[in-house]
Design an enzyme around this catalytic site. Structure first.
Site, PDB file in Angstrom:
ATOM      1  N   CYS A  36       0.855  -1.195   0.000  1.00 16.20           N
ATOM      2  CA  CYS A  36       0.000   0.000   0.000  1.00 16.20           C
ATOM      3  C   CYS A  36       0.882   1.232   0.000  1.00 16.20           C
ATOM      4  O   CYS A  36       1.771   1.368   0.835  1.00 16.20           O
ATOM      5  CB  CYS A  36      -0.896  -0.010   1.243  1.00 16.20           C
ATOM      6  SG  CYS A  36      -1.902   1.469   1.381  1.00 16.20           S
ATOM      7  N   HIS A  84      -5.201  -0.951  17.999  1.00 15.17           N
ATOM      8  CA  HIS A  84      -5.258  -1.665  19.258  1.00 15.17           C
ATOM      9  C   HIS A  84      -5.958  -0.918  20.366  1.00 15.17           C
ATOM     10  O   HIS A  84      -5.750  -1.204  21.529  1.00 15.17           O
ATOM     11  CB  HIS A  84      -3.842  -2.025  19.723  1.00 15.17           C
ATOM     12  CG  HIS A  84      -2.975  -0.811  19.903  1.00 15.17           C
ATOM     13  ND1 HIS A  84      -3.129   0.087  20.920  1.00 15.17           N
ATOM     14  CD2 HIS A  84      -1.948  -0.339  19.168  1.00 15.17           C
ATOM     15  CE1 HIS A  84      -2.239   1.041  20.811  1.00 15.17           C
ATOM     16  NE2 HIS A  84      -1.500   0.808  19.771  1.00 15.17           N
ATOM     17  N   CYS A 118      -6.836   1.279   1.861  1.00 11.90           N
ATOM     18  CA  CYS A 118      -6.685  -0.113   1.449  1.00 11.90           C
ATOM     19  C   CYS A 118      -7.389  -1.053   2.401  1.00 11.90           C
ATOM     20  O   CYS A 118      -7.462  -2.249   2.145  1.00 11.90           O
ATOM     21  CB  CYS A 118      -5.196  -0.476   1.396  1.00 11.90           C
ATOM     22  SG  CYS A 118      -4.398  -0.461   3.007  1.00 11.90           S
ATOM     23  N   CYS A 155      16.213 -40.999  40.232  1.00 14.85           N
ATOM     24  CA  CYS A 155      14.828 -40.948  40.683  1.00 14.85           C
ATOM     25  C   CYS A 155      14.291 -39.552  40.442  1.00 14.85           C
ATOM     26  O   CYS A 155      14.931 -38.571  40.807  1.00 14.85           O
ATOM     27  CB  CYS A 155      14.762 -41.286  42.170  1.00 14.85           C
ATOM     28  SG  CYS A 155      13.229 -40.783  42.972  1.00 14.85           S
ATOM     29  N   CYS A 192      23.127 -38.574  28.620  1.00 13.25           N
ATOM     30  CA  CYS A 192      24.295 -39.064  29.361  1.00 13.25           C
ATOM     31  C   CYS A 192      24.033 -40.405  30.004  1.00 13.25           C
ATOM     32  O   CYS A 192      24.876 -40.911  30.731  1.00 13.25           O
ATOM     33  CB  CYS A 192      24.713 -38.047  30.433  1.00 13.25           C
ATOM     34  SG  CYS A 192      23.549 -37.899  31.787  1.00 13.25           S
ATOM     35  N   CYS A 240      18.849 -32.877  34.585  1.00 15.90           N
ATOM     36  CA  CYS A 240      19.506 -34.159  34.886  1.00 15.90           C
ATOM     37  C   CYS A 240      20.605 -33.899  35.915  1.00 15.90           C
ATOM     38  O   CYS A 240      21.390 -32.974  35.748  1.00 15.90           O
ATOM     39  CB  CYS A 240      20.100 -34.714  33.599  1.00 15.90           C
ATOM     40  SG  CYS A 240      21.276 -36.055  33.850  1.00 15.90           S
ATOM     41  N   CYS A 284       2.120   3.984  17.094  1.00 15.76           N
ATOM     42  CA  CYS A 284       3.150   2.949  17.146  1.00 15.76           C
ATOM     43  C   CYS A 284       3.191   2.076  15.904  1.00 15.76           C
ATOM     44  O   CYS A 284       3.935   1.119  15.851  1.00 15.76           O
ATOM     45  CB  CYS A 284       2.969   2.071  18.388  1.00 15.76           C
ATOM     46  SG  CYS A 284       1.480   1.092  18.398  1.00 15.76           S
ATOM     47  N   CYS A 293       6.608 -44.005  35.688  1.00 16.59           N
ATOM     48  CA  CYS A 293       7.605 -44.543  36.597  1.00 16.59           C
ATOM     49  C   CYS A 293       8.589 -43.470  37.022  1.00 16.59           C
ATOM     50  O   CYS A 293       8.942 -42.591  36.225  1.00 16.59           O
ATOM     51  CB  CYS A 293       8.341 -45.681  35.874  1.00 16.59           C
ATOM     52  SG  CYS A 293       9.617 -46.417  36.837  1.00 16.59           S
ATOM     53  N   CYS A 341      18.449 -40.430  31.617  1.00 11.21           N
ATOM     54  CA  CYS A 341      18.721 -39.309  30.733  1.00 11.21           C
ATOM     55  C   CYS A 341      19.126 -39.833  29.366  1.00 11.21           C
ATOM     56  O   CYS A 341      19.977 -40.712  29.253  1.00 11.21           O
ATOM     57  CB  CYS A 341      19.862 -38.474  31.337  1.00 11.21           C
ATOM     58  SG  CYS A 341      20.440 -37.169  30.257  1.00 11.21           S
TER      59      CYS A 341
END
Lengths: 280, 646, 174
Positions: free
Chosen positions: B214, B248, B235, B306, B301, B280, B243, B293, B298
């Site tokens: 435009c 808005h 348009c 746990c 590695c 980890c 801004c 579980c 990992c």
């Protein structure tokens, strides 16, 4: 054939036959024992040779640790004796322990604990400044008895034995002397005092004249030290030490009688005078 | 009270321009574009490229005449003063010399004798003076060097518009005539382009339309401030003048900026990682648990641990309570070892959830808006034709459908930004003691909810109900006969049943459109005024609130019908102002007198309704034609009595 | 009008008239676009009495583009990077004009030595000294470095040799 050769050959044959008789005659265990002893002797010989080689190159872990321990003890004695009446033993212990960690002692502490001879002093200085190529120091309070810029108007007095120490330093590293003064009179005073102590000059053991630097402000002095990038900076002003703490690998604060020390750090060493640090 | 007068002015303006009927092309909105709800509208116009050139010429001519300078100089002066003619006059007549020096306008130096050779200051060759060019400062350089100098400057960007003499200490401005004379066509064109663009870019009152492709610019016809101002280009795209983001209002520009950054920033990713993963213990990579579980391994590695207590798995298993518990974790938790960390996790999770709540709704409304836009276009192209055949009305009468779609589009936009507003306005942790905040949040969410409900209804009607209706029409007998030439019998279209159904639908849609619009108007105003003030008033005067809701309805009907009772004329300016002034005047009065006044007002209402021929529901403001019905056709609200909660 | 033509012209001009005795410009024999500049520290400045070497590289688009100039001799100055010798001077970047010559550039560098601008420092310590108004410190540092690193006009330089040390080897790294 000469008779000597004949004799030699005879002797050899005799020796060989006797050896063979010995070997065939002895029980097997003895031979084994002999072999083991020979191997042991062989290995011991190799070990001794290696030790000798290491000693020649100058570093020996055992001996370095021993010398470091001795040096630490010496440092602790110095520190505790000087500030025994103040309740600051704890921060000082880590300070001096770290200091020795940085200033690696390679030569045995025996040299450091020798008498106040020039050779002993040079040795001590060299020992503690190994690895440091540039040293900067602030003259007031460290080399001179005056500590404040305005005190330099009337005259300046060298501290005892400071000149010798600086001379020894100048032999092993590049030494720069900074001084915060108020005006030209102050400059002249400081320069005079140093010249009288024969510290300025081009000879060995002297500080080159153009390495005597002046400034008028504290921030200026800090900037100058940062520009020079020394391995060690010695100062008597707590504010300077604090400003430089983050940037310098090693700092030495010469503490005045009644003033508190600056914030402690792993790279700040504290002493009452240069003599304390570099002399037995 | 000073606030009031501001609103009064703008309300007057908006009232007049609410539904413009003029076909004047000057204003950027005509009946075809979406009805804008933002109340504080300011005047602006859209300029095409041609119009821009004209404007620029106008400004130039004006300055040239007033200051008696050439066009080249006028360009420089205007550029320096940001193309503000008033500013030019001020600065010029305040201190002419200083301004001229700053810009580089020097008096023409005498050229001296023509027939002599001089050396060019750049290439050190000798040339006839008459062959060399110079700026008004008369420092001559050869044509080749000028060309190189000018070309380099043009390649360097729009700064070439402030080009100065090549001599180091001379600040004389190089006139555009010289630039165009020495450069080749390609660079000349670039220079002209920079010149035209400078008119918009250096000008505070003009902004390019940000829509791709435009070429229009929007001019603000008033003083530009730092506040959000929504404008619509020819348009079709709407954007905020301040801004340059999409339109808005009612939210302000900083909030919009923050929201957009937040949507694209990595911070949310990090937040999610913090909330949903644990590192980890060995390699510190974030791990997400995807099975029940607790025995984790990992993937990078290969360390096994746990999940609960993050200790190595070797010391786990049966000994610590099996695979689904972890005694170590339980005991440690009791001790409080995990407190700080789990608190952090909790915070991250909560804040992430909160953000997702608002973001999802924002994104959904955004998508719905795009869909609505395309549906509107589709309706315009295809459906209207079909519909007009079925109901025997020309397409010009069917504009209300397009209006409804336009309303949906606009309301979706507003609703979307209210979610962004809500996210920032009501922070992460509102302490329960802060009842004012909580009240405001409740108030805001109530209004938002109301508006959203009506929007969904409107969307549903204009989308689905219309389609269903069309399907029904298609299925009715008589219309399946198609003549050989392809025309469809439309006699069914004029049948009374068909017409009744159609007009009912039409009324419903129009009424619903209006109701939705009012709700959003209310929402927008509240957000712009700030929830605090309104809330204070509302919390003091519950009766007055019920009162005020009647007022705007009554006033708008008064406008429509052209009559007004004296009680209402005093506050006939604009709906919300009347509400506010009524509230403020009530605030001083006694509560007993409040209820008395309320009752008398109700009597006035019924008189008005009888005159107009319809009554307006107090809750949803829809127009009920049945004067005898006691409940609203739209929301089933009781005609008299207190407004029931929705 | 190529860079070489213009540079040749400048060279001719310089050889013809030795206008400025504080500036000496010498082109490289193999490449006319590489020059060495020798400037004498300005009077009344801590650089007085010393000679500093500049490295000048002339680009192909000269004179429309500025030459690249840097200090070969290390110098303590706020607008000169101590280690790389980069110079922060506006005419070498944004304010360049095709009417400047190499001599004019050197003159501008000399002016910069006399009047440092501590607000856009490449050498922060020097900049801080000036900002703290410590002229004494700034001058003594500048003088010290000039003495160590820069040549003297008579040709005898006291550029420092590495410190003779028997046991410890440390480098003169300034």
């Amino acid at each position: 054939m000469p008779p000597l050769a004949d004799d030699l050959r005879g002797l050899l044959q005799l020796f060989w036959s006797r050896l063979a008789r010995l070997l065939t005659g002895t029980p097997p265990q003895t031979i084994a024992l002999t072999g083991v002893l020979g191997l042991a002797a062989f290995l011991y010989g190799i070990y001794q040779l290696r030790q000798a080689g290491k000693r020649r190159s100058g570093t020996s872990p055992r001996r370095a640790a021993a010398s470091r321990a001795a040096f630490q003890q010496q440092q602790q004695q110095v520190q505790s004796s000087s500030i025994a009446h103040q309740q600051q033993s704890t921060p000082l212990q880590p300070a001096c322990a770290q200091q020795s960690h940085i200033l690696k002692a390679s030569q045995p502490a025996a040299a450091a604990s020798a008498a106040n001879t020039a050779a002993g002093l040079a040795g001590a200085v060299r020992a503690q400044l190994a690895g440091v190529s540039i040293i900067t120091m602030s003259a007031p309070g460290v080399l001179l008895q005056e500590t404040e810029p305005h005190q330099l108007q009337d005259g300046a007095c060298m501290q005892e034995s400071a000149a010798e120490i600086v001379g020894a330093m100048a032999q092993v590293a590049n030494v720069f002397i900074l001084a915060q003064v108020e005006d030209e009179i102050g400059e002249a005073t400081v320069r005079c005092a140093l010249e009288e102590a024969e510290l300025l000059g081009l000879k060995q053991g002297q500080v080159k004249p153009h390495r005597l630097l002046f400034c008028s402000t504290l921030e200026g002095k800090v900037s100058m030290v940062r520009q020079l990038e020394p391995g060690l900076h010695v100062d008597a002003a707590a504010a300077t030490i604090e400003s430089l703490q983050r940037f310098m690998p090693q700092l030495l604060y010469i503490q005045q009688a009644h003033l508190p020390p600056p914030a402690s750090g792993s790279n700040i060493g504290i002493a009452r005078s240069l003599a304390e640090v570099f002399q037995a | 009270m000073e606030d009031d007068s501001d609103y009064e002015d703008s309300y007057v303006a908006s009232d007049v321009e609410d539904y413009p009927t003029s076909e004047d092309g000057d204003y950027g909105y005509d009946p075809q574009t979406e009805p804008e709800i933002s109340m504080r509208r300011a005047a602006y116009t859209v300029l095409s490229e041609e119009e821009l050139k004209l404007r620029q010429q106008e400004a130039l001519q004006q300055v040239m005449q007033v200051l008696s300078i050439s066009e080249g100089e006028a360009v420089r002066v205007l550029r320096h003063c940001k193309w503000d003619v008033n500013r030019v006059n001020e600065e010029w007549f305040a201190d002419t010399e200083a301004l001229r020096d700053k810009i580089g306008l020097v008096d023409e130096q005498p050229t001296g004798s023509g027939r002599r050779k001089e050396s060019c200051g750049i290439c050190f060759d000798e040339f006839w003076v008459s062959e060399m060019h110079a700026a008004p400062c008369n420092h001559s350089f050869c044509r080749g060097c000028w060309k190189g100098y000018v070309h380099t400057a043009i390649s360097g960007g729009p700064a070439v518009l402030s080009l100065r003499c090549p001599l180091p200490d001379c600040s004389a401005a190089v006139p555009a005539a010289l630039v165009t004379a020495v450069s080749d066509p390609k660079h000349r064109e670039k220079y002209h382009l920079y010149s035209l663009r400078s008119f918009v870019e250096d000008n505070q009152r003009l902004e390019w339309c940000p829509a791709p492709g435009c070429e229009n610019a929007v001019e603000a016809l008033h003083e530009v401030s730092n506040e959000a101002m929504d404008v619509t280009c020819r348009c079709g795209s709407s954007f905020c003048f301040n801004c340059k983001e999409e339109a808005h209002r009612p939210v302000d520009c900083e909030t919009v900026k923050k929201w957009i950054i937040k949507n694209s920033a990595e911070s949310e990713n990090l937040n999610w990682i913090l909330a949903n993963t644990k590192p980890c213990p060995k390699c510190k990579r974030p791990i997400e648990k995807n099975q029940g579980c607790m025995h984790m391994s990992c993937s990078q590695c290969k360390h096994e641990f746990c999940w609960l207590c993050l200790a190595s798995w070797q010391e786990h298993g049966e000994r610590t309570g099996g695979f689904y518990n972890c005694n170590k974790y339980e005991s440690a938790k009791k001790r409080g070892d995990y407190d700080a960390e789990s608190l952090k996790r909790e915070h991250a999770r909560v804040s992430l959830q909160r953000y997702m709540h608002y973001y999802q709704r924002w994104a959904e409304n955004d998508r719905a808006r795009s869909q609505a836009l395309s549906s509107k276009a589709e309706a315009n192209d295809k459906k209207l034709e079909v519909l007009s055949e079925f109901v025997a009305t020309p397409t010009s009468q069917l504009k209300f459908i397009l209006d409804a779609w336009a309303q949906v589009v606009e309301c979706r936009r507003i609703l979307k930004w209210t979610y962004a507003y809500g996210y920032y306005r009501f922070g992460d942790n509102i302490p329960d003691e802060d009842t004012a905040q909580k009240q405001q949040q409740g108030f805001f969410e109530f209004n938002q909810g109301q508006a959203e409900m009506f929007l969904e209804k409107l969307n549903g009607v204009v989308e689905k109900d219309l389609d269903n209706l069309v399907e029904e029409f298609k299925r009715e007998p008589g219309l399946s006969e198609v003549a050989p030439d392809g025309s469809v019998f439309v006699d069914q279209a004029s049948s009374p049943e068909r017409q009744a159904v159609w007009s009912k639908f039409r009324e419903q849609l129009i009424g619903l459109t209006e109701v939705t619009r009012m709700h959003f108007v209310k929402l927008v105003q509240e957000l712009e005024k700030g929830l605090d003030q309104l809330l204070a008033f509302y919390s003091e005067q519950p009766e007055a609130e019920a009162e005020a809701e009647v007022e705007p309805a009554a006033v708008s009907t008064a406008e429509a019908s052209g009559s007004a009772t004296p009680a209402q004329q005093a506050t006939a300016k604009a709906p919300k102002r009347s509400k506010r002034s009524r509230i403020s005047s009530r605030a001083a009065a006694d509560k007993a007198s409040n209820s008395a006044a309320a009752f008398s007002l109700q009597e006035a209402d019924s008189e008005l309704e009888a005159e107009a021929g319809y009554w307006q529901c107090r809750r949803c403001t829809v127009i009920n034609r049945d004067l005898n019905s006691q409940s609203c056709s739209m929301c089933a609200q009781n005609r008299r009595g207190p407004i029931s909660a929705s | 009008m190529t860079a070489k033509t213009r540079v040749m012209k400048e060279y001719k001009e310089i050889s013809r008239s030795q206008a400025d005795e504080a500036i000496e410009l010498l082109p490289d024999e193999r490449n006319i676009l590489l020059w060495k500049g020798l400037i004498k520290g300005p009077q009344e400045s801590p650089y007085e009495g010393h000679i500093f070497e500049l490295g000048i590289k002339v680009p192909d688009s000269y004179p429309l583009a500025p030459p690249a100039v840097h200090f070969v001799t290390k110098i303590f100055h706020p607008n000169v990077h101590f280690k790389t010798g980069e110079i922060c001077l506006d005419i070498l970047k944004t304010s360049w004009s095709p009417a400047w010559t190499l001599q004019a550039v050197c003159r501008a560098v000399l002016a910069l030595l006399s009047a440092p601008a501590p607000d856009s420092p490449l050498n922060c310590d020097a900049g801080n000294l000036l900002r703290a108004q410590d002229m004494r410190g700034y001058s003594s540092m500048a003088r010290m470095y000039a003495t160590r690193l820069a040549a003297m006009p008579q040709g005898s330089s006291i550029v420092e040799q590495p410190h003779p040390s028997s046991l410890n080897t440390f480098k003169e790294d300034h």
